[in-house]
Enzyme design. Structure first.
Site, short mmCIF file in Angstrom:
data_model
loop_
_atom_site.label_atom_id
_atom_site.label_comp_id
_atom_site.label_asym_id
_atom_site.label_seq_id
_atom_site.Cartn_x
_atom_site.Cartn_y
_atom_site.Cartn_z
N GLY A 203 35.39 39.51 34.18
CA GLY A 203 34.41 40.76 34.92
C GLY A 203 35.68 41.47 35.86
O GLY A 203 36.71 41.36 35.90
N LEU B 201 36.15 44.61 35.89
CA LEU B 201 37.26 45.10 34.74
C LEU B 201 37.91 46.11 35.23
O LEU B 201 37.49 47.19 35.95
CB LEU B 201 36.42 45.46 33.74
CG LEU B 201 35.63 44.51 33.02
CD1 LEU B 201 34.75 45.02 31.57
CD2 LEU B 201 36.35 43.23 32.65
N HIS B 202 39.29 46.31 34.84
CA HIS B 202 40.08 47.38 34.93
C HIS B 202 40.74 47.90 33.81
O HIS B 202 40.53 47.35 32.63
CB HIS B 202 41.18 47.03 35.88
CG HIS B 202 41.94 45.82 35.52
ND1 HIS B 202 42.85 45.81 34.47
CD2 HIS B 202 42.11 44.67 36.35
CE1 HIS B 202 43.36 44.45 34.48
NE2 HIS B 202 42.87 43.82 35.49
N HIS C 268 41.94 45.44 30.76
CA HIS C 268 40.67 44.86 30.09
C HIS C 268 40.30 45.78 29.02
O HIS C 268 40.15 45.53 27.81
CB HIS C 268 39.48 44.40 30.77
CG HIS C 268 39.77 43.47 31.84
ND1 HIS C 268 39.76 43.64 33.37
CD2 HIS C 268 40.29 42.10 31.98
CE1 HIS C 268 39.86 42.71 33.94
NE2 HIS C 268 40.20 41.90 32.95
N ASP D 119 49.01 37.53 32.07
CA ASP D 119 48.97 36.10 31.97
C ASP D 119 49.82 35.55 30.97
O ASP D 119 48.88 35.11 30.17
CB ASP D 119 47.21 35.89 32.23
CG ASP D 119 46.73 36.43 33.29
OD1 ASP D 119 46.97 36.14 34.54
OD2 ASP D 119 45.76 37.24 33.22
N GLN E 239 49.24 31.72 30.36
CA GLN E 239 47.66 31.67 29.86
C GLN E 239 47.74 32.12 28.14
O GLN E 239 47.06 31.55 27.28
CB GLN E 239 46.77 32.51 30.70
CG GLN E 239 45.59 32.39 29.72
CD GLN E 239 44.42 33.21 30.84
OE1 GLN E 239 43.87 32.80 31.72
NE2 GLN E 239 44.17 34.58 30.44
N SER F 58 42.58 42.30 38.86
CA SER F 58 41.17 42.48 39.67
C SER F 58 41.75 41.99 41.05
O SER F 58 40.53 42.28 41.93
CB SER F 58 40.29 41.33 39.14
OG SER F 58 39.95 41.58 37.67
N ARG F 59 42.63 41.33 41.37
CA ARG F 59 42.91 41.03 42.81
C ARG F 59 43.38 41.83 43.67
O ARG F 59 43.45 41.78 44.74
CB ARG F 59 43.40 39.49 42.89
CG ARG F 59 42.73 38.34 42.13
CD ARG F 59 43.58 37.26 42.52
NE ARG F 59 42.81 35.93 42.11
CZ ARG F 59 42.74 35.20 41.09
NH1 ARG F 59 43.58 35.51 39.97
NH2 ARG F 59 42.10 33.98 41.01
O1 PAF Z 1 42.30 35.56 32.24
C1 PAF Z 1 41.03 35.49 32.58
O2 PAF Z 1 40.29 36.31 32.86
C2 PAF Z 1 40.48 34.16 32.53
O3 PAF Z 1 41.45 33.01 32.64
C3 PAF Z 1 39.83 33.63 31.00
C4 PAF Z 1 40.80 34.02 29.97
C5 PAF Z 1 38.64 34.73 30.83
C6 PAF Z 1 39.19 32.41 31.01
O4 PAF Z 1 38.24 32.35 32.03
#
Ligand code: PAF
Length: 284
Positions: A34, A36-37, A40, A153, A156, A189-190
């Site tokens: 959430g 969102l920017h 996203h 990320d 990730q 978001s931060r």
């Molecule tokens: O990147 C994110 O916002 C989160 O790490 C994700 C992939 C939605 C998992 O909670």
């Protein structure tokens, strides 16, 4: 503008996904927490090019935050998020509660073993176990044909791509470019928590990454000396920043490199007060 279907229950989302599949519709998933920017929204728009229906998930996942991290402070803007998703053309939003995702008896986690040990994993040792677990659950709930994540990320994205391949999920895994402010700061978001002065200084992180890429293009290959240049830039332009790490890794394996070769990514993390920012750039 499209109508937006919101699901909260796992069973409702599973049923909706099954119905869509029966009609021959392909599904793209954009997992988010959430707030969102534009980053996203760029994933949603790309998802719409790759599949018939985009399911955006909004869930601030408690298992990826350590007890000392900012779970309770994580920004939340449910109504704003729905408006933005609708405007971007997304058709479905799955917003489960924590109790729905992690009922009391929950005790199964999924871990990617090695890719999670370095970079963010070195500083946040329990983080990726939470990310892989929740994304595995979201994949099982939404049953996507396509999954979209941002390069912002970077680790990730590589960890989740590995998981998707290792688990044999037939999902087209798409990594999209980082979206930046005009001054180069990667959208996050931060960012809203940066003080005006830190916000002014924060683009130095991207400046340092670009300097690294320029040095490599000029023929420099020694990672340690490139890191020194990057630290000097950050020290000068962002004196408030505390650098957690600067790292040079092979793109897919995340192996550290001391001599920059092909497919190398420079990554960094830095703190401005309590706000921790990460960024990266492919430099070779
Ligand atoms: O990147 C994110 O916002 C989160 O790490 C994700 C992939 C939605 C998992 O909670």
């Amino acid at each position: 503008m499209t109508t937006l279907t919101v699901t909260n229950a796992i069973i409702a989302q599973q049923e909706l996904s099954r119905r869509l599949a029966r009609k021959g519709k392909t599904i793209a998933i954009v997992p988010t927490m959430g707030a969102l920017h534009e980053g996203h929204l760029s994933l949603i728009r790309r998802g719409l090019k790759k599949a018939d229906v985009v399911v955006t998930t909004i869930f601030v996942n408690p298992t990826q935050f350590a007890p000392n991290e900012d779970l309770n402070r994580y920004p939340r803007d449910p109504q704003g998020d729905l408006n933005k998703i609708k405007q971007a053309g997304g058709q479905v939003v799955f917003i489960p509660s924590a109790a729905e995702m992690y009922p009391e008896a929950f005790e199964t986690y999924i871990s990617v073993e090695n890719l999670t040990r370095t970079l963010e994993g070195g500083v946040r040792p329990t983080h990726f176990r939470g990310v892989t677990t929740v994304v595995a659950k979201l994949f099982n709930i939404v049953r996507p044909d396509v999954a979209l994540f941002g390069m912002k990320d970077y680790q990730q994205a590589m960890v989740l791509k590995r998981m998707t391949v290792d688990m044999n999920w037939p999902i087209d895994f798409v990594i999209c470019p980082t979206v930046r402010e005009k001054d180069g700061l990667a959208l996050s978001s931060r960012n809203r928590f940066l003080s005006p002065e830190s916000r002014r200084q924060a683009p130095a992180l991207y400046l340092a990454l670009r300097a690294a890429r320029r040095l490599v293009r000029e023929g420099k290959t020694d990672a340690a000396s490139i890191e020194n240049t990057m630290r000097a830039i950050i020290g000068q332009d962002a004196p408030s920043a505390i650098v957690d790490y600067i790292a040079f890794t092979e793109m897919e394996t995340l192996r550290p490199v001391s001599i920059i070769g092909k497919q190398t990514v420079a990554s960094l993390a830095a703190r401005f007060g309590t706000v921790r920012l990460i960024d990266n750039l492919k430099i070779a």
